[in-house]
Design a protein around this motif. Structure first.
Motif, short mmCIF file in Angstrom:
data_model
loop_
_atom_site.label_atom_id
_atom_site.label_comp_id
_atom_site.label_asym_id
_atom_site.label_seq_id
_atom_site.Cartn_x
_atom_site.Cartn_y
_atom_site.Cartn_z
N PHE A 170 0.75 -1.09 -0.05
CA PHE A 170 0.00 0.07 0.04
C PHE A 170 0.75 1.22 -0.08
CE2 PHE A 170 -2.18 3.31 2.49
CZ PHE A 170 -3.26 3.47 1.69
N ALA A 171 0.57 2.12 -0.94
CA ALA A 171 1.45 3.43 -1.14
C ALA A 171 2.69 3.28 -1.02
CB ALA A 171 0.64 4.25 0.00
N LYS A 172 3.38 2.35 -1.39
CA LYS A 172 4.88 2.20 -1.72
C LYS A 172 5.27 2.65 -3.00
CE LYS A 172 5.45 0.56 2.73
NZ LYS A 172 5.75 -1.07 2.88
N GLY A 173 4.48 2.81 -3.97
CA GLY A 173 5.06 3.11 -5.39
C GLY A 173 5.87 4.41 -5.53
N ASN A 174 6.36 4.54 -6.62
CA ASN A 174 6.99 5.74 -6.87
C ASN A 174 6.17 6.59 -8.01
OD1 ASN A 174 8.63 7.71 -8.12
ND2 ASN A 174 10.48 6.86 -7.51
N GLN A 175 5.69 8.02 -7.73
CA GLN A 175 5.01 8.52 -8.58
C GLN A 175 5.50 8.64 -9.95
OE1 GLN A 175 2.07 9.50 -7.42
NE2 GLN A 175 1.57 10.83 -9.39
N ALA A 176 6.99 8.52 -9.99
CA ALA A 176 7.66 8.75 -11.21
C ALA A 176 7.08 7.94 -12.33
CB ALA A 176 9.12 8.78 -11.42
N LEU A 183 -4.30 4.31 -14.39
CA LEU A 183 -5.38 3.48 -14.10
C LEU A 183 -4.93 2.06 -13.71
CD1 LEU A 183 -7.95 4.36 -16.89
CD2 LEU A 183 -7.70 5.38 -14.59
N ASP A 184 -5.45 1.45 -12.92
CA ASP A 184 -4.90 0.08 -12.51
C ASP A 184 -5.62 -0.95 -13.56
OD1 ASP A 184 -7.57 -0.60 -11.66
OD2 ASP A 184 -7.00 -1.58 -9.74
N ILE A 185 -5.40 -2.27 -13.31
CA ILE A 185 -5.80 -3.27 -14.34
C ILE A 185 -7.44 -3.23 -14.49
CG2 ILE A 185 -5.85 -5.02 -12.45
CD1 ILE A 185 -4.69 -7.18 -14.58
N LEU A 186 -8.18 -2.99 -13.39
CA LEU A 186 -9.52 -2.74 -13.65
C LEU A 186 -10.09 -1.52 -13.98
CD1 LEU A 186 -10.41 -4.82 -10.31
CD2 LEU A 186 -10.02 -5.67 -12.74
N GLY A 187 -9.20 -0.71 -14.42
CA GLY A 187 -9.56 0.88 -15.00
C GLY A 187 -9.92 1.89 -13.69
N ILE A 188 -9.44 1.40 -12.28
CA ILE A 188 -9.69 2.19 -11.18
C ILE A 188 -8.40 2.96 -11.17
CG2 ILE A 188 -9.80 2.38 -8.66
CD1 ILE A 188 -10.78 -0.68 -8.98
N THR A 189 -8.72 4.50 -10.88
CA THR A 189 -7.81 5.45 -10.81
C THR A 189 -6.88 5.21 -9.49
OG1 THR A 189 -9.30 7.01 -11.70
CG2 THR A 189 -7.51 7.90 -10.63
N ARG A 190 -5.49 5.35 -9.83
CA ARG A 190 -4.45 5.21 -8.77
C ARG A 190 -4.34 6.60 -8.12
NH1 ARG A 190 -1.88 1.28 -12.23
NH2 ARG A 190 -1.69 -0.61 -11.31
N THR A 191 -3.89 6.44 -6.85
CA THR A 191 -3.81 7.55 -5.96
C THR A 191 -2.29 7.72 -5.83
OG1 THR A 191 -3.77 6.28 -3.92
CG2 THR A 191 -6.22 7.21 -4.56
N SER A 192 -1.85 8.93 -5.21
CA SER A 192 -0.57 9.22 -5.00
C SER A 192 -0.21 9.28 -3.50
CB SER A 192 -0.48 10.60 -5.77
OG SER A 192 1.06 10.97 -5.66
N PRO A 193 0.87 8.59 -3.08
CA PRO A 193 1.76 7.74 -3.91
C PRO A 193 1.08 6.70 -4.42
CG PRO A 193 2.25 7.48 -1.74
CD PRO A 193 1.32 8.67 -1.67
N PRO A 194 1.35 5.85 -5.41
CA PRO A 194 0.34 4.57 -5.73
C PRO A 194 0.78 3.39 -5.04
CG PRO A 194 2.29 5.07 -7.34
CD PRO A 194 2.14 6.45 -6.45
N GLY A 251 2.07 -3.00 -7.59
CA GLY A 251 1.55 -4.21 -8.27
C GLY A 251 0.10 -3.62 -9.41
N ALA A 252 -0.35 -4.64 -9.76
CA ALA A 252 -1.63 -4.35 -10.82
C ALA A 252 -2.72 -3.66 -10.27
CB ALA A 252 -1.76 -5.39 -11.45
N TYR A 253 -2.97 -3.88 -9.17
CA TYR A 253 -4.15 -3.69 -8.53
C TYR A 253 -4.27 -2.18 -7.48
CZ TYR A 253 -6.09 -8.02 -10.25
OH TYR A 253 -6.27 -9.00 -10.98
N GLN A 254 -5.09 -1.21 -7.70
CA GLN A 254 -5.16 -0.20 -6.70
C GLN A 254 -5.93 -0.60 -5.56
OE1 GLN A 254 -4.16 2.79 -6.30
NE2 GLN A 254 -5.58 3.63 -4.59
N SER A 255 -5.51 -0.52 -4.28
CA SER A 255 -6.23 -0.95 -2.95
C SER A 255 -7.71 -0.64 -2.81
CB SER A 255 -5.37 -0.45 -1.90
OG SER A 255 -5.40 0.74 -1.85
#
Length: 497
Positions: free
Chosen positions: A463-469, A474-485, A488-492
């Protein structure tokens, strides 16, 4: 002498007293009990045999009984077939004078092979009843099967009785080349493929959103040199994945829903080109996507691959840009990039919960035994905002020939590698050239890994461990990612409790 005579008489009496009366039966009185009152044989394709289903019949009385008839209501014209306690009766349709002992039971095994024209035109159901006895003692158990119409593609039969063949890697296999009018797969009907359906040179096969393709055993798709494959699935709004393109086996019964190795692979030949894969769900193959040195860049987006007997994605000296890919349950590796190549994977979940100690989520190599030359440069293998996890101790494997370039980098990834090692290739916290922002050996807490639901919530280590860069909006299901993302393929999201 007298004692022998007494023994003789005793033996006779014992023999008579031990004779079975099991077959001194009375007529059935219509009081049979059944393990179910309706047998649903799941969905089958037209003219493809179903699995075998069972019905258990009980005699709860104290008497051995004889059932005068057990038969299908439609008689010899029925598309169902029965086996009653190992007996096949009259063509599996009619059985006479079946004995059922007191307090005992018998098994009836049921199969069907029916065409769409046999089904009810309104609901595509094919039905019949098993009838036990008749008149006042009549008892019935309903049989119901949903028949699904399909487009069947298969090798032609040669005059000598052999099947049409094609060559793959200098080996002849059952297969055929698709005609021009067969290169566009729509969502109007499902397709069932026997053998390898091959895309001819300089042709493109297109799979429209919602296309359903089912493969018989030992079947697949072969994309020849200079041929192309385009999978144009799109976002779905329900769990039915109505706009996803789905590749799976041709057994529709729930028993087969997650059995690996039911069909072979989608195989891309050396020199094939211009491949694009979007919103594909692929299940139960031997190798999901098998790339043999395609000529140019491959795009794979919003794709799920599950339950493959060997590999989810096997790439040999390929160039792939992958976004929002989820792979799980593969016998050898969820992703294996061998013999070099150039790869970039962002917001992907490569998991492997295959129950063995030798599988990996990700395997990278710049060599291939038997190839000439045996090594080839790995010019790039980048993993950004990814999860590389699974049930094994170490889910990340590097097979590096030091005499050939081997370039790789993991940025902001959750990684499973719990062995302690001094190998310089696996120094995840101190090797800044190859590893940045690594979350090591923390549980991603998937929603249900056994059902290939690799979604996460806010308690996940991803959760929220991604790099904004590196964010894919959109995730694999078309859900908008938050920042920081999230990784993986799925937004929580929150799961039902």
């Amino acid at each position: 002498m007298r004692q022998y005579f007494i023994l003789f008489i005793f033996g006779i009496l014992l023999a008579f007293s031990s004779c079975r009366t099991d077959f001194d039966t009375v007529a059935s009185s219509g009081d049979l009990k059944f393990s179910r009152d309706t047998v649903y044989l799941d969905t089958v394709f037209t003219n493809i045999s179903s699995s075998t289903y069972q019905l258990k019949v009980y005699n709860k009385s104290k008497n051995d009984i004889s059932i005068p008839t057990i038969q299908l209501k439609k008689g010899l014209s029925s598309k169902y077939r029965l086996t009653v306690d190992g007996m096949t009766g009259n063509n599996g349709k009619i059985f006479k004078d079946v004995t059922l002992l007191a307090k005992d039971s018998l098994y009836i095994f049921i199969e069907t092979t029916a065409a769409i024209t046999d089904a009810n035109a309104a609901d595509f159901l094919y039905t019949d009843e098993i009838q036990f006895d008749s008149g006042a003692n009549l008892q019935e158990v309903a049989l119901v099967t949903l028949i699904q119409d399909a487009v069947f593609l298969y090798p032609k039969q040669n005059p000598d009785g052999t099947k049409e063949k094609i060559k793959i890697d200098d080996k002849e296999v059952d297969g055929f080349y698709l005609e021009d009018n067969e290169l566009n797969f729509t969502n109007e009907k499902p397709y069932v493929i026997y053998g390898y359906a091959a895309v001819p040179e300089n042709k493109t096969v297109i799979f429209e959103a919602g296309a359903r393709v089912h493969f018989h055993a030992n079947s697949g798709i072969y994309v020849d040199r200079d041929a192309s494959l385009q999978i144009n699935g799109s976002k779905s709004n329900t769990e039915k994945l109505e706009n996803e393109v789905i590749f799976e086996g041709d057994r529709l019964e729930s028993l087969y829903s997650d059995i690996p190795g039911q069909w072979n692979s989608v195989l891309f030949a050396n020199g094939s080109k211009n491949h694009s894969i979007t919103n594909l769900t692929l299940k139960n193959a031997v190798i999901g996507l098998d790339f043999k040195s395609p000529a140019n860049l491959i795009s794979i987006k919003n794709t799920q691959i599950y339950n493959c007997a060997q590999y989810g994605i096997l790439a040999q000296n390929a160039a792939i840009i992958g976004e929002n890919i989820a792979v799980n349950y593969t016998g050898l590796a969820s992703l294996s990039c061998v013999y070099g190549g150039n790869y970039s994977f962002t917001h992907c979940t490569f998991n492997n919960n295959w129950p063995s100690s030798s599988q990996f989520a990700v395997n990278l190599s710049n060599s291939l035994p038997g190839a000439v030359p045996e090594t080839n440069p790995l010019t790039q293998a980048a993993f950004n905002n990814c999860i590389i996890y699974g049930s094994n101790t170490n889910e990340f494997n590097l097979n590096k020939n030091t005499n050939t370039p081997f370039v790789y980098q993991l940025n902001n990834c959750l990684l499973k590698f719990s062995s302690t090692t001094t190998n310089p290739d696996y120094q995840f916290k101190t090797d800044a050239i190859h590893y940045n922002g690594i979350t090591l050996n923390e549980n991603p807490k998937y929603y249900n890994v056994n059902q290939n639901k690799l979604n996460i919530d806010n308690t996940s280590a991803a959760f929220a461990k991604g790099n904004q860069a590196y964010i894919i909006p959109l995730d694999i299901l078309g859900i908008t990612r938050t920042s920081p993302p999230d990784l993986g393929a799925y937004q929580s999201k929150d799961f039902p409790k």
